[in-house]
Design a protein around this motif. Structure first.
Motif, short mmCIF file in Angstrom:
data_model
loop_
_atom_site.label_atom_id
_atom_site.label_comp_id
_atom_site.label_asym_id
_atom_site.label_seq_id
_atom_site.Cartn_x
_atom_site.Cartn_y
_atom_site.Cartn_z
N VAL A 277 0.83 -1.20 0.00
CA VAL A 277 0.00 0.00 0.00
C VAL A 277 0.87 1.26 0.00
O VAL A 277 0.51 2.26 -0.61
CB VAL A 277 -0.98 -0.03 1.20
CG1 VAL A 277 -1.64 1.30 1.40
CG2 VAL A 277 -2.03 -1.10 0.97
N SER A 278 2.00 1.21 0.65
CA SER A 278 2.91 2.36 0.64
C SER A 278 3.38 2.66 -0.78
O SER A 278 3.61 3.82 -1.13
CB SER A 278 4.12 2.10 1.53
OG SER A 278 3.70 1.97 2.87
N LEU A 279 3.51 1.64 -1.59
CA LEU A 279 3.89 1.85 -2.99
C LEU A 279 2.84 2.63 -3.76
O LEU A 279 3.16 3.39 -4.67
CB LEU A 279 4.16 0.51 -3.68
CG LEU A 279 5.40 -0.22 -3.20
CD1 LEU A 279 5.48 -1.61 -3.84
CD2 LEU A 279 6.65 0.57 -3.50
N THR A 280 1.57 2.48 -3.39
CA THR A 280 0.51 3.26 -4.02
C THR A 280 0.76 4.74 -3.80
O THR A 280 0.60 5.55 -4.71
CB THR A 280 -0.87 2.86 -3.47
OG1 THR A 280 -1.07 1.48 -3.72
CG2 THR A 280 -1.98 3.67 -4.11
N GLY A 281 1.14 5.10 -2.59
CA GLY A 281 1.49 6.50 -2.32
C GLY A 281 2.66 6.96 -3.17
O GLY A 281 2.66 8.09 -3.66
N LYS B 41 -8.15 3.29 -3.32
CA LYS B 41 -7.26 4.40 -3.67
C LYS B 41 -6.37 4.02 -4.86
O LYS B 41 -6.06 4.87 -5.71
CB LYS B 41 -6.40 4.83 -2.47
CG LYS B 41 -7.21 5.46 -1.36
CD LYS B 41 -7.96 6.68 -1.84
CE LYS B 41 -8.77 7.31 -0.72
NZ LYS B 41 -9.52 8.49 -1.16
N PHE B 42 -5.96 2.75 -4.94
CA PHE B 42 -5.20 2.32 -6.10
C PHE B 42 -6.06 2.40 -7.37
O PHE B 42 -5.58 2.82 -8.43
CB PHE B 42 -4.66 0.91 -5.92
CG PHE B 42 -3.83 0.46 -7.09
CD1 PHE B 42 -2.54 0.90 -7.24
CD2 PHE B 42 -4.37 -0.37 -8.06
CE1 PHE B 42 -1.77 0.52 -8.33
CE2 PHE B 42 -3.62 -0.76 -9.14
CZ PHE B 42 -2.32 -0.31 -9.29
N CYS B 43 -7.32 2.03 -7.26
CA CYS B 43 -8.23 2.14 -8.41
C CYS B 43 -8.41 3.60 -8.81
O CYS B 43 -8.43 3.93 -10.00
CB CYS B 43 -9.59 1.52 -8.08
SG CYS B 43 -9.54 -0.28 -7.91
N ARG B 44 -8.51 4.49 -7.84
CA ARG B 44 -8.62 5.92 -8.14
C ARG B 44 -7.34 6.40 -8.84
O ARG B 44 -7.40 7.16 -9.80
CB ARG B 44 -8.86 6.72 -6.86
CG ARG B 44 -8.95 8.23 -7.08
CD ARG B 44 -9.32 8.98 -5.83
NE ARG B 44 -10.69 8.76 -5.43
CZ ARG B 44 -11.73 9.38 -5.97
NH1 ARG B 44 -11.56 10.26 -6.93
NH2 ARG B 44 -12.94 9.13 -5.53
N LEU B 45 -6.19 5.97 -8.35
CA LEU B 45 -4.94 6.35 -8.99
C LEU B 45 -4.90 5.88 -10.44
O LEU B 45 -4.52 6.63 -11.34
CB LEU B 45 -3.75 5.75 -8.22
CG LEU B 45 -2.37 5.99 -8.80
CD1 LEU B 45 -2.04 7.48 -8.85
CD2 LEU B 45 -1.32 5.24 -8.00
N SER B 46 -5.34 4.65 -10.68
CA SER B 46 -5.38 4.12 -12.05
C SER B 46 -6.34 4.92 -12.92
O SER B 46 -6.04 5.21 -14.08
CB SER B 46 -5.81 2.65 -12.05
OG SER B 46 -4.88 1.88 -11.35
N ALA B 47 -7.48 5.28 -12.35
CA ALA B 47 -8.47 6.05 -13.11
C ALA B 47 -7.95 7.43 -13.48
O ALA B 47 -8.30 7.97 -14.54
CB ALA B 47 -9.77 6.18 -12.30
#
Length: 195
Positions: free
Chosen positions: A65-69, A151-157
């Motif tokens: 999850v830290s990688l998402t940030g 949040k990862f899905c939001r980042l992808s979007a």
């Protein structure tokens, strides 16, 4: 098929515009899962694991999850370095909204990681019986896990259209005619000689 595509795009656009929808969706999923577990005793995946295995899941999730940030920072840098007309228009029209979304992604990823670390601290090393701290840890972790996924899905979007915009701008910049100087050596020599 076209109607489904338009509906999907409209739903995605609505979701991107409403940051609170992330927390609402995560809360609904966790509450529904909690009700199912409490009513039926089934689908308690974390409860089935031994404490040592749960702690491994918590640790791995905190790292992932830290990688998402971190990826959120890449997206910000990508937009910041984009120079084409589309990127400039995007910055003008949606810069504030994009900043809010990226702050939401980064904050959500960090909250998710903190919940995983908190679960790691709270969950006991004894496998039986599962104590109150372990129960709180598992549900807090589950909330954080789903928050990280959303949040990862939001980042992808957000990241995909940004990349497409940047690529289109780069291609158009490459299509612009390149002015190359045409040197007329004979004319230059005449000028130097004063002729």
């Amino acid at each position: 098929m076209e109607r489904a595509k338009r509906t999907g795009q409209a739903l995605r656009d609505w979701w991107v515009d409403h940051l609170w929808a992330d927390l609402l969706a995560v809360t609904i999923v966790v509450v529904v899962h909690a009700v199912v577990v409490l009513k039926t005793g089934r689908f308690d995946v974390l409860g089935w694991l031994e404490a040592g295995d749960r702690r491994g899941v918590y640790s791995a999730t905190a790292v992932v999850v830290s990688l998402t940030g971190a990826f959120s920072g890449v997206a910000v840098a990508q937009l910041g370095s984009a120079k084409g007309a589309r990127a400039v228009a995007l910055k003008r029209q949606a810069g504030t909204q994009l900043a809010r979304s990226w702050r939401s992604i980064y904050g959500g990823a960090m909250l998710s990681a903190l919940l995983a670390i908190t679960a790691l601290i709270l969950d006991s090393t004894a496998s039986e019986p599962i104590g109150k701290n372990s129960t709180v840890a598992m549900w807090a972790f589950e909330f954080g896990l789903f928050l990280g996924i959303v949040k990862f899905c939001r980042l992808s979007a957000l990241f995909y259209p940004l990349i497409v915009t940047s690529v289109r701008d780069d291609i158009e910049l490459e299509k612009e005619p390149v002015l190359t100087p045409k040197l007329d050596i004979a004319r230059f020599e005449r000028r130097v000689a004063g002729k």
